[in-house]
Design a protein around this motif. Structure first.
Motif, PDB file in Angstrom:
ATOM      1  N   THR A 275       0.850  -1.189   0.000  1.00 50.22           N
ATOM      2  CA  THR A 275       0.000   0.000   0.000  1.00 50.22           C
ATOM      3  C   THR A 275       0.885   1.238   0.000  1.00 50.22           C
ATOM      4  O   THR A 275       1.829   1.346   0.797  1.00 50.22           O
ATOM      5  CB  THR A 275      -0.905   0.020   1.243  1.00 50.22           C
ATOM      6  OG1 THR A 275      -1.704  -1.160   1.258  1.00 50.22           O
ATOM      7  CG2 THR A 275      -1.811   1.242   1.223  1.00 50.22           C
ATOM      8  N   VAL A 276       0.550   2.184  -0.882  1.00 48.58           N
ATOM      9  CA  VAL A 276       1.316   3.425  -0.975  1.00 48.58           C
ATOM     10  C   VAL A 276       1.056   4.273   0.271  1.00 48.58           C
ATOM     11  O   VAL A 276      -0.088   4.532   0.637  1.00 48.58           O
ATOM     12  CB  VAL A 276       0.930   4.219  -2.245  1.00 48.58           C
ATOM     13  CG1 VAL A 276       1.648   5.569  -2.269  1.00 48.58           C
ATOM     14  CG2 VAL A 276       1.260   3.421  -3.493  1.00 48.58           C
ATOM     15  N   THR A 277       2.152   4.707   0.923  1.00 43.50           N
ATOM     16  CA  THR A 277       2.018   5.550   2.113  1.00 43.50           C
ATOM     17  C   THR A 277       2.526   6.971   1.886  1.00 43.50           C
ATOM     18  O   THR A 277       2.243   7.861   2.685  1.00 43.50           O
ATOM     19  CB  THR A 277       2.785   4.942   3.302  1.00 43.50           C
ATOM     20  OG1 THR A 277       4.168   4.783   2.948  1.00 43.50           O
ATOM     21  CG2 THR A 277       2.194   3.592   3.687  1.00 43.50           C
ATOM     22  N   ASP A 278       3.276   7.188   0.791  1.00 44.99           N
ATOM     23  CA  ASP A 278       3.765   8.536   0.515  1.00 44.99           C
ATOM     24  C   ASP A 278       4.192   8.629  -0.948  1.00 44.99           C
ATOM     25  O   ASP A 278       4.722   7.664  -1.512  1.00 44.99           O
ATOM     26  CB  ASP A 278       4.951   8.898   1.407  1.00 44.99           C
ATOM     27  CG  ASP A 278       5.354  10.363   1.270  1.00 44.99           C
ATOM     28  OD1 ASP A 278       4.497  11.232   1.496  1.00 44.99           O
ATOM     29  OD2 ASP A 278       6.516  10.630   0.908  1.00 44.99           O
ATOM     30  N   VAL A 279       3.927   9.799  -1.548  1.00 49.04           N
ATOM     31  CA  VAL A 279       4.378  10.091  -2.908  1.00 49.04           C
ATOM     32  C   VAL A 279       5.036  11.470  -2.874  1.00 49.04           C
ATOM     33  O   VAL A 279       4.390  12.452  -2.503  1.00 49.04           O
ATOM     34  CB  VAL A 279       3.219  10.082  -3.925  1.00 49.04           C
ATOM     35  CG1 VAL A 279       3.732  10.424  -5.321  1.00 49.04           C
ATOM     36  CG2 VAL A 279       2.517   8.722  -3.927  1.00 49.04           C
ATOM     37  N   THR A 289       6.725   5.622  -1.544  1.00 48.30           N
ATOM     38  CA  THR A 289       6.960   4.771  -0.379  1.00 48.30           C
ATOM     39  C   THR A 289       5.789   3.804  -0.235  1.00 48.30           C
ATOM     40  O   THR A 289       4.620   4.209  -0.305  1.00 48.30           O
ATOM     41  CB  THR A 289       7.100   5.618   0.894  1.00 48.30           C
ATOM     42  OG1 THR A 289       8.145   6.564   0.705  1.00 48.30           O
ATOM     43  CG2 THR A 289       7.427   4.748   2.099  1.00 48.30           C
ATOM     44  N   VAL A 290       6.131   2.538  -0.035  1.00 46.98           N
ATOM     45  CA  VAL A 290       5.118   1.474   0.009  1.00 46.98           C
ATOM     46  C   VAL A 290       5.310   0.644   1.274  1.00 46.98           C
ATOM     47  O   VAL A 290       6.441   0.254   1.606  1.00 46.98           O
ATOM     48  CB  VAL A 290       5.224   0.560  -1.236  1.00 46.98           C
ATOM     49  CG1 VAL A 290       4.228  -0.600  -1.137  1.00 46.98           C
ATOM     50  CG2 VAL A 290       4.990   1.361  -2.509  1.00 46.98           C
ATOM     51  N   GLN A 291       4.213   0.393   1.979  1.00 51.77           N
ATOM     52  CA  GLN A 291       4.239  -0.530   3.110  1.00 51.77           C
ATOM     53  C   GLN A 291       3.883  -1.911   2.608  1.00 51.77           C
ATOM     54  O   GLN A 291       2.884  -2.100   1.913  1.00 51.77           O
ATOM     55  CB  GLN A 291       3.248  -0.087   4.188  1.00 51.77           C
ATOM     56  CG  GLN A 291       3.467  -0.736   5.546  1.00 51.77           C
ATOM     57  CD  GLN A 291       4.765  -0.298   6.208  1.00 51.77           C
ATOM     58  OE1 GLN A 291       5.190   0.836   6.041  1.00 51.77           O
ATOM     59  NE2 GLN A 291       5.405  -1.195   6.935  1.00 51.77           N
ATOM     60  N   ASN A 299       7.042  -7.014   8.277  1.00 55.40           N
ATOM     61  CA  ASN A 299       6.559  -5.760   7.704  1.00 55.40           C
ATOM     62  C   ASN A 299       7.756  -4.912   7.284  1.00 55.40           C
ATOM     63  O   ASN A 299       8.702  -4.738   8.063  1.00 55.40           O
ATOM     64  CB  ASN A 299       5.706  -4.990   8.715  1.00 55.40           C
ATOM     65  CG  ASN A 299       4.389  -5.677   9.006  1.00 55.40           C
ATOM     66  OD1 ASN A 299       3.821  -6.338   8.137  1.00 55.40           O
ATOM     67  ND2 ASN A 299       3.905  -5.535  10.233  1.00 55.40           N
ATOM     68  N   VAL A 300       7.725  -4.396   6.062  1.00 58.47           N
ATOM     69  CA  VAL A 300       8.845  -3.608   5.554  1.00 58.47           C
ATOM     70  C   VAL A 300       8.322  -2.352   4.869  1.00 58.47           C
ATOM     71  O   VAL A 300       7.219  -2.328   4.317  1.00 58.47           O
ATOM     72  CB  VAL A 300       9.704  -4.411   4.543  1.00 58.47           C
ATOM     73  CG1 VAL A 300      10.492  -5.502   5.243  1.00 58.47           C
ATOM     74  CG2 VAL A 300       8.856  -4.977   3.413  1.00 58.47           C
ATOM     75  N   THR A 301       9.119  -1.304   4.938  1.00 55.58           N
ATOM     76  CA  THR A 301       8.859  -0.068   4.206  1.00 55.58           C
ATOM     77  C   THR A 301       9.806  -0.035   3.021  1.00 55.58           C
ATOM     78  O   THR A 301      11.030  -0.119   3.191  1.00 55.58           O
ATOM     79  CB  THR A 301       9.064   1.162   5.095  1.00 55.58           C
ATOM     80  OG1 THR A 301       8.158   1.105   6.203  1.00 55.58           O
ATOM     81  CG2 THR A 301       8.812   2.448   4.313  1.00 55.58           C
ATOM     82  N   LEU A 302       9.263   0.076   1.819  1.00 59.10           N
ATOM     83  CA  LEU A 302      10.050   0.049   0.598  1.00 59.10           C
ATOM     84  C   LEU A 302       9.942   1.399  -0.108  1.00 59.10           C
ATOM     85  O   LEU A 302       8.862   1.999  -0.148  1.00 59.10           O
ATOM     86  CB  LEU A 302       9.576  -1.073  -0.332  1.00 59.10           C
ATOM     87  CG  LEU A 302       9.570  -2.478   0.282  1.00 59.10           C
ATOM     88  CD1 LEU A 302       8.954  -3.484  -0.694  1.00 59.10           C
ATOM     89  CD2 LEU A 302      10.989  -2.906   0.653  1.00 59.10           C
ATOM     90  N   PRO A 313       0.477   6.738 -12.115  1.00 63.37           N
ATOM     91  CA  PRO A 313      -0.233   7.784 -11.358  1.00 63.37           C
ATOM     92  C   PRO A 313      -0.819   7.241 -10.059  1.00 63.37           C
ATOM     93  O   PRO A 313      -2.041   7.107  -9.909  1.00 63.37           O
ATOM     94  CB  PRO A 313      -1.330   8.220 -12.331  1.00 63.37           C
ATOM     95  CG  PRO A 313      -1.610   6.994 -13.136  1.00 63.37           C
ATOM     96  CD  PRO A 313      -0.299   6.283 -13.281  1.00 63.37           C
ATOM     97  N   VAL A 314       0.053   6.919  -9.099  1.00 61.48           N
ATOM     98  CA  VAL A 314      -0.429   6.358  -7.834  1.00 61.48           C
ATOM     99  C   VAL A 314      -0.558   7.453  -6.789  1.00 61.48           C
ATOM    100  O   VAL A 314       0.126   8.485  -6.853  1.00 61.48           O
ATOM    101  CB  VAL A 314       0.516   5.251  -7.323  1.00 61.48           C
ATOM    102  CG1 VAL A 314       0.535   4.074  -8.288  1.00 61.48           C
ATOM    103  CG2 VAL A 314       1.928   5.774  -7.102  1.00 61.48           C
ATOM    104  N   THR A 315      -1.431   7.227  -5.823  1.00 53.75           N
ATOM    105  CA  THR A 315      -1.625   8.165  -4.717  1.00 53.75           C
ATOM    106  C   THR A 315      -1.625   7.392  -3.403  1.00 53.75           C
ATOM    107  O   THR A 315      -1.722   6.158  -3.382  1.00 53.75           O
ATOM    108  CB  THR A 315      -2.951   8.927  -4.854  1.00 53.75           C
ATOM    109  OG1 THR A 315      -4.027   7.975  -4.884  1.00 53.75           O
ATOM    110  CG2 THR A 315      -2.977   9.758  -6.126  1.00 53.75           C
ATOM    111  N   VAL A 316      -1.519   8.127  -2.304  1.00 51.07           N
ATOM    112  CA  VAL A 316      -1.504   7.496  -0.984  1.00 51.07           C
ATOM    113  C   VAL A 316      -2.777   6.674  -0.784  1.00 51.07           C
ATOM    114  O   VAL A 316      -3.887   7.124  -1.071  1.00 51.07           O
ATOM    115  CB  VAL A 316      -1.389   8.571   0.117  1.00 51.07           C
ATOM    116  CG1 VAL A 316      -1.542   7.940   1.509  1.00 51.07           C
ATOM    117  CG2 VAL A 316      -0.037   9.276   0.015  1.00 51.07           C
ATOM    118  N   GLY A 317      -2.585   5.446  -0.323  1.00 53.08           N
ATOM    119  CA  GLY A 317      -3.702   4.534  -0.090  1.00 53.08           C
ATOM    120  C   GLY A 317      -3.910   3.527  -1.199  1.00 53.08           C
ATOM    121  O   GLY A 317      -4.638   2.535  -1.005  1.00 53.08           O
TER     122      GLY A 317
END
Length: 334
Positions: A275-279, A289-291, A299-302, A313-317
């Motif tokens: 899941t996208v957490t930041d763009v 940034t993807v959780q 659990n990793v932050t990538l 064109p991705v957005t948070v969530g």
């Protein structure tokens, strides 16, 4: 490859603190070697021991194959440029450059010729009669280089020489130092905490941590194949993934792809839902940034660094798939 200098099980202790811990290091002749690492890693202490300003607690230092451990600095035939440049304000540029020559008994026409040659090499012959206070930071640094080169040292030692310059001058001086090293064939040892500086300038890169050498080699080899997590993180790897067998791998942000969930992914490589957490849009690129959960269940932050003109064109969530080619996964020690 012939060694200009060698450390043989060299240690330096200050009370209970071990600044350098039994390192073995070979500095190749005619190359530019950087000692790289965070503050307190032992790189400056190592340089000072090589210069003779600090005696090792244990071990030997060889220069041109000769045990020089107990030689005073003036007997080692080395040139050094300090972070502060250490120019004499009451002397002209020419006299600053010629100071070391005078101490070595080189006078008259020979001294003047050596001063002129050294100033021409750094592009400052026209400022020979100027005083240091009239010069810019970059010019002062060139004078310090000319002074060190003028004595024709066995090794040229540079202690964070670019840290007092602004960003534009730092980039310019990287090229200047490389040019001088190439033209003279000098053996240069440069201390820096700046990974970009080390990668751009080095023939040989020595990455240190807590007084030990973590990895040594050509910049492309160290950058492309970090041996452990510390080296990888220091060189900008941000993604760490544990596989089902417990092995640890890393992948650089620019090698991690992001696609909308359900889109076909790279065959034969890494593929993880998340899941996208930041763009973060940065002009030419976008950091996404993807959780996620790695193959081991952690659990990793990538973080993916994508070109702005081709990024999805991705957005948070958003649910996405992150993937990387198998060749981009670098196995490392924890």
């Amino acid at each position: 490859m012939t060694a200009a200098a060698e450390f043989v099980e060299v240690s330096q202790k200050f009370g209970d603190f071990t600044a350098v811990d039994a390192i073995d290091l070979s500095i190749p002749q005619g190359k530019l070697t950087t000692l790289l690492g965070p503050s307190g890693c032992g790189k400056t202490t190592s340089l000072r021991m090589l210069a003779g300003y600090s005696a090792p607690t244990a071990g030997r230092i060889l220069i041109d194959g000769v045990d020089s451990t107990k030689l005073p600095p003036e007997k080692r035939g080395l040139g050094m440029v300090f972070q502060s440049y250490a120019l004499f304000p009451h002397m002209t540029v020419a006299d600053n450059v010629g100071y070391g020559l005078k101490l070595r008994g080189i006078t008259g026409p020979a001294r003047r010729a050596r001063i002129t040659e050294s100033l021409e090499m750094v592009g400052l012959a026209h400022l020979a009669a100027s005083r240091p206070r009239k010069l810019s930071g970059g010019q002062q640094q060139r004078v310090a280089l000319a002074r060190a080169i003028a004595i024709r040292p066995k090794l040229l030692l540079l202690d964070e020489p670019l840290s007092n310059l602004d960003a534009r001058l730092r980039v310019q001086m990287r090229s200047e130092i490389r040019r001088i090293q190439s033209e003279t064939g000098l053996t240069v040892v440069l201390v820096t905490h700046d990974q970009d500086e080390a990668l751009e300038m080095s023939d040989e890169m020595v990455l240190m941590r807590a007084g030990k050498i973590m990895q040594q080699g050509a910049p492309s080899n160290v950058f492309g194949s970090p041996t452990n997590r510390f080296v990888a993180e220091f060189l900008g790897y941000e993604n760490f993934i544990t596989m089902t067998d417990g092995s640890l791998h890393t992948v650089r942000p620019e090698h991690l792809e992001v696609a909308p969930a359900g889109r076909p992914v790279i065959d034969g490589g890494l593929s993880l839902p998340g899941t996208v957490t930041d763009v973060a849009y940065r002009g030419v690129d976008v950091l996404v940034t993807v959780q996620s959960t790695d193959p081991s269940g952690l659990n990793v932050t990538l973080v993916s660094d994508l070109r702005a003109d081709t990024a999805p064109p991705v957005t948070v969530g958003d649910r996405v798939t992150v993937s990387a080619h198998q060749t981009r996964l670098v196995p490392i020690a924890a």
